[in-house]
Design an enzyme around this catalytic site. Structure first.
Site, PDB file in Angstrom:
ATOM      1  N   CYS A  21       3.510   1.651   2.683  1.00 56.09           N
ATOM      2  CA  CYS A  21       4.800   1.046   2.552  1.00 56.09           C
ATOM      3  C   CYS A  21       5.762   1.855   1.828  1.00 56.09           C
ATOM      4  CB  CYS A  21       4.349  -0.377   1.620  1.00 56.09           C
ATOM      5  SG  CYS A  21       3.414  -1.409   2.490  1.00 56.09           S
ATOM      6  N   ASP A  72      58.938  -7.148  16.636  1.00 54.82           N
ATOM      7  CA  ASP A  72      58.359  -8.317  17.562  1.00 54.82           C
ATOM      8  C   ASP A  72      58.816  -9.730  16.967  1.00 54.82           C
ATOM      9  OD1 ASP A  72      56.719  -9.797  19.941  1.00 54.82           O
ATOM     10  OD2 ASP A  72      55.381 -10.281  17.889  1.00 54.82           O
ATOM     11  N   ASP A 102      50.805  -6.280  20.882  1.00 55.35           N
ATOM     12  CA  ASP A 102      51.642  -5.291  20.197  1.00 55.35           C
ATOM     13  C   ASP A 102      50.652  -3.912  19.729  1.00 55.35           C
ATOM     14  OD1 ASP A 102      53.597  -7.139  20.016  1.00 55.35           O
ATOM     15  OD2 ASP A 102      52.976  -8.089  18.294  1.00 55.35           O
ATOM     16  N   CYS A 139       0.857  -1.088  -0.112  1.00 52.60           N
ATOM     17  CA  CYS A 139      -0.068  -0.140   0.084  1.00 52.60           C
ATOM     18  C   CYS A 139       0.944   1.444  -0.013  1.00 52.60           C
ATOM     19  CB  CYS A 139      -1.012  -0.106   1.299  1.00 52.60           C
ATOM     20  SG  CYS A 139      -0.079   0.276   2.981  1.00 52.60           S
TER      21      CYS A 139
END
Length: 841
Positions: free
Chosen positions: A86, A506, A709, A83
């Site tokens: 919507c 690292d 880290d 409709c």
């Protein structure tokens, strides 16, 4: 500018550096705009907003400045509309999506047309919003195939410039022959005089030149005149003024010569026509070169799968990739591309992931493994469940990351912006001054010479080259970096990296493979090796540290059954504690035993001996008594030593920060040629280690991959994350290495140095060209050599200056990886720190 309130807009109409400055000033004047960066090379504007609702105001500011923000149309079929209410709900939901310009819902045809800002709102954004409102969308064919509208638009622009250039050349050629033929061949001049006459000759030149200016050259007037009237002249304005001056003077000489001083009636139609033709030629060549600068993005976009075989309603149907949603089960056949990111449900195959990682070897995939969209399947078949779709896939994120880096304004760009702010007005002032000086002091014909000098100054000036000098190098450099598996998340890292003095690694997962192996088990009197391994593995099963997997793998290989664990506890930086079958088990580094007052006895010396062998000791105590020690080794990456040597060759010092024992760390450092070691560092101590290495004003890059880290990556001047590491580490980094290979660090440095060198070359050319040739065009050489620069030569020089900058930037596409990733491990092994919930590595 990579947060959710940052947007990249495609902007049309920018032609030079002064355009960039105007768009940036217009954007920064908008309330709520935190930052704006405009890129001439790819014609985009990146805008960071306090509130996404301000996006419309930002677009309006660009439009009011005289430039056009590109939009595209998406068409969908809408489900569940019944409709008029919507329709309103669908419109409201879609208009709330940032980047949506207009929505047109058609209830009878159950369709919707959505106009979106190109590069801002995607198909996935629109479909998600509609689905959340209860109205699922299905992409219509026109939208599904419009995956590369920017490339199509740029191709259309190149074809338009090609047609305009060819038409201008065809119309200009007779003008040049009629005007210049007599200078080259005197007999031709006599022939013209005796046949059509000079008046008719000039009339033909007038008609053809007028068509050139009104047709192919119209764009210069349409863009340049409004900019001039707004008091913000650009390159188009310079061309418009210069060609108009030559044309108007010639028209007066042709139709009203009595208005000019005696002897000054001459025509310059050929200059106006040739200027337009040469500048169009330059822009066509420039557009072609620009297309090549963005080829890295185009190649990434081209990797995407178009369709996939999806299980829907118990059947296998072939759908466009845009219609796949998270949770869909997808069937992958041999040789097909993986459609979206997902997790394998069933099947076994090998997949080529080189487009993501740069690693040439295929990777085996079985149930539970992750697959990445756009990678290529081998000869096997499998089913996988979609986990990330649309803009959430890894490829989409990589494309976004590269586009963001390419659009970044480096600190060096500020110099260019300050100059170009006043460049075009300054050029107009110089042109006016040249005309005045020639009229006052110039020899006869003073008026004609003044016109030539003024037009030459206007035409030879090239803010385009200055505006393209930096962004084109960034585009090509970051694009080439992506092809080598290096992603610059933050564009300014491209400039910062070339000034780095120290690289701190690292250890685990960066210098080593990050896949440890349990080598030896030594037990104290009264303990059994198999039982000790069972107890240790039961505890380690609760941890996600890489060393835990090594212990579990050995227990699985030996066929041991794990016991139930209670009272599990982690001791950050030290190890683990738990109860297994009612017995208290303590497992970790030597410092854990010392901390809890466990007498290590004869095992104490293993702390040193294992370390010297490049292995990590893992001590185990049961019920307060020393039970044994295990040695765990992690293979050093095959290319690590070569990468360290390459960094040394670049003049960069290399450090290693690790939670491992000092003996182990020094053994690996000696093997790899590392300059400085910081060992036995607890997770919270990495930031302090980074700061100590930065002492004395040194610029430092930190390379890591773990969760712990992230603080060090953020503290370093440049954070480099291994792409195979954790998402937290990647988010904290400035540069991401997709392959995880140490060689990627060297590639990042090489790209940075070569790109910044290329930018400096471009800037020297762009500034030097203008500084040297503008005075020449004004007539600076005439008093000494009697030479004046023809406006036609000025137009040719201007056209080639931008092409030179672009061509120089394109050389970055040939940058090769300084160190090639190698499969396999080096003969020696490195060690892993003791298991911890927040790893020491």
């Amino acid at each position: 500018m990579s947060d959710q309130s940052s947007y990249q807009l495609d902007v049309e109409g920018m032609s030079c550096a002064s355009c960039v400055g105007r768009v940036e000033r217009a954007l920064t004047a908008v309330d709520g705009v935190r930052e704006a960066s405009v890129n001439l090379a790819n014609e985009t504007a990146q805008v960071a907003l306090d509130d996404p609702a301000q996006l419309g105001a930002a677009v309006a500011a660009i439009t009011q400045t005289g430039y056009h923000v590109v939009t595209r149309e998406l068409r969908f079929t809408v489900a569940n509309m019944s409709c008029g209410s919507c329709v309103g709900r669908v419109e409201k939901a879609l208009r709330a999506v940032p980047g949506v310009v207009d929505v047109n819902v058609n209830l009878p045809s159950e369709s919707v047309m959505v106009e979106v800002l190109s590069g801002v709102a995607s198909v996935a954004d629109v479909t998600r919003a509609a689905e959340a409102a209860g109205y699922p969308l299905t992409v219509q064919e026109s939208s599904a195939t419009a995956t590369d509208t920017r490339a199509d638009r740029k191709e259309e622009e190149r074809q338009r410039l090609r047609r305009a250039t060819l038409l201008a050349a065809v119309l200009t050629a007779p003008v040049v022959v009629l005007a210049m033929g007599g200078h080259l061949i005197p007999a031709f001049h006599h022939w013209i005089s005796q046949t059509i006459g000079m008046q008719a000759n000039w009339m033909i030149q007038f008609v053809l030149t007028t068509v050139v200016l009104a047709g192919p050259g119209r764009q210069f007037f349409m863009l340049g005149v409004p900019a001039l009237l707004k008091g913000a002249p650009d390159m188009n304005a310079l061309v418009a003024i210069g060609t108009s001056a030559a044309w108007l003077f010639s028209v007066v000489a042709l139709f009203a010569p009595s208005l000019l001083p005696a002897g000054a009636a001459d025509v310059y139609f050929e200059a106006a026509a040739v200027i337009v033709t040469l500048i169009l030629l330059g822009r066509w060549l420039e557009a072609r070169a620009k297309g090549r600068t963005g080829q890295a993005i185009a190649r990434l976009v081209g990797l995407r799968a178009k369709t996939a075989r999806v299980v829907r309603g118990g059947e296998i149907v072939e759908l466009p990739v845009e219609e796949i949603v998270a949770g869909d089960v997808i069937h992958l056949r041999p040789g097909e591309k993986v459609a979206v990111d997902g997790e394998v449900v069933t099947g076994d195959t090998w997949i080529d992931e080189s487009m993501i990682t740069g690693e040439p070897m295929p990777v085996q995939k079985q149930a539970g493994d992750r697959v990445v969209g756009s990678t290529v399947n081998g000869t096997g078949a499998l089913q996988y469940r979609a986990t990330h779709v649309g803009e959430d896939t890894m490829l989409a994120q990589i494309i976004r990351m590269v586009e963001t880096a390419q659009g970044t304004k480096l600190p060096i760009s500020d110099v260019v912006n300050r100059v170009t702010l006043w460049f075009v007005p300054a050029v107009i002032a110089v042109a006016v001054m040249a005309v005045v000086v020639w009229l006052i002091f110039g020899p006869d014909p003073a008026l004609g010479n003044a016109l030539v000098a003024g037009v030459a100054v206007l035409i030879i000036a090239c803010p385009c080259a200055m505006g393209l000098a930096t962004p084109t190098s960034i585009m090509v450099g970051t694009g080439r970096a992506a092809e080598l598996g290096v992603l610059f998340r933050q564009g300014d890292a491209l400039q910062s990296l070339q000034g780095v003095d120290v690289v701190a690694f690292d250890k685990t997962g960066t210098l080593t493979e990050g896949r440890p192996v349990l080598n030896q088990i030594e037990v104290a009197s009264g303990f059994d090796a198999a039982e000790l391994l069972r107890l240790a593995a039961s505890v380690e099963a609760q941890s996600e540290h890489p060393i835990a997997q090594a212990v579990l793998n050995r227990a699985e290989r030996d066929g041991l059954t794990l016991a139930e664990v209670t009272d599990f506890d982690t001791i950050t930086g030290y190890g683990l504690r738990a109860k297994v079958d009612g017995r208290e088990v303590l497992i970790g580094a030597a410092r854990l035993m010392t901390r809890d007052g466990i007498d290590m006895g004869a095992f104490a010396e293993r702390h040193t001996s294992f370390g010297k062998a490049g292995q990590t000791p893992l001590f185990i105590a049961v019920d307060g008594q020393m039970a044994g020690v295990m040695s765990v080794a992690d293979p050093v990456r095959a290319e690590a030593a070569e990468a360290v040597a390459a960094l040394h060759k670049m003049g960069v010092k290399v450090a290693m920060i690790t939670g491992d024992t000092k003996a182990t760390a020094e053994t690996i450092a000696a093997e790899l040629g590392i300059d400085h070691v910081v060992a036995e560092v607890l997770p919270e101590g990495k930031v302090a280690a980074v700061n100590s290495l930065k002492a004395g004003g040194k610029m430092l890059a930190f390379v890591g991959d773990g969760i712990n880290d992230a603080p060090a990556l953020a503290t370093a001047d440049v954070g480099i994350a291994i792409g195979t590491g954790t998402d937290v580490a990647i988010e904290a980094a400035d540069v991401v290495l997709m392959s995880g290979a140490t060689s990627g660090v060297v590639a990042a440095f090489e790209i940075s140095r070569r790109t910044m060198g290329n930018i400096r070359q471009n800037l020297v050319w762009a500034f030097g060209y203008n500084v040297l040739l503008i005075p020449v065009a004004a007539g600076a050489l005439y008093p000494f050599f009697g030479v004046m620069l023809s406006p036609m030569l000025a137009a040719g020089a201007m056209a080639l200056s931008s092409v030179f900058v672009l061509t120089n930037a394109l050389r970055l596409r040939r940058v090769a990886a300084p160190v090639t990733p190698k499969s396999g491990a080096a003969p020696r092994t490195g060690a892993m720190p003791a298991p911890q919930p927040t790893p020491a590595e």
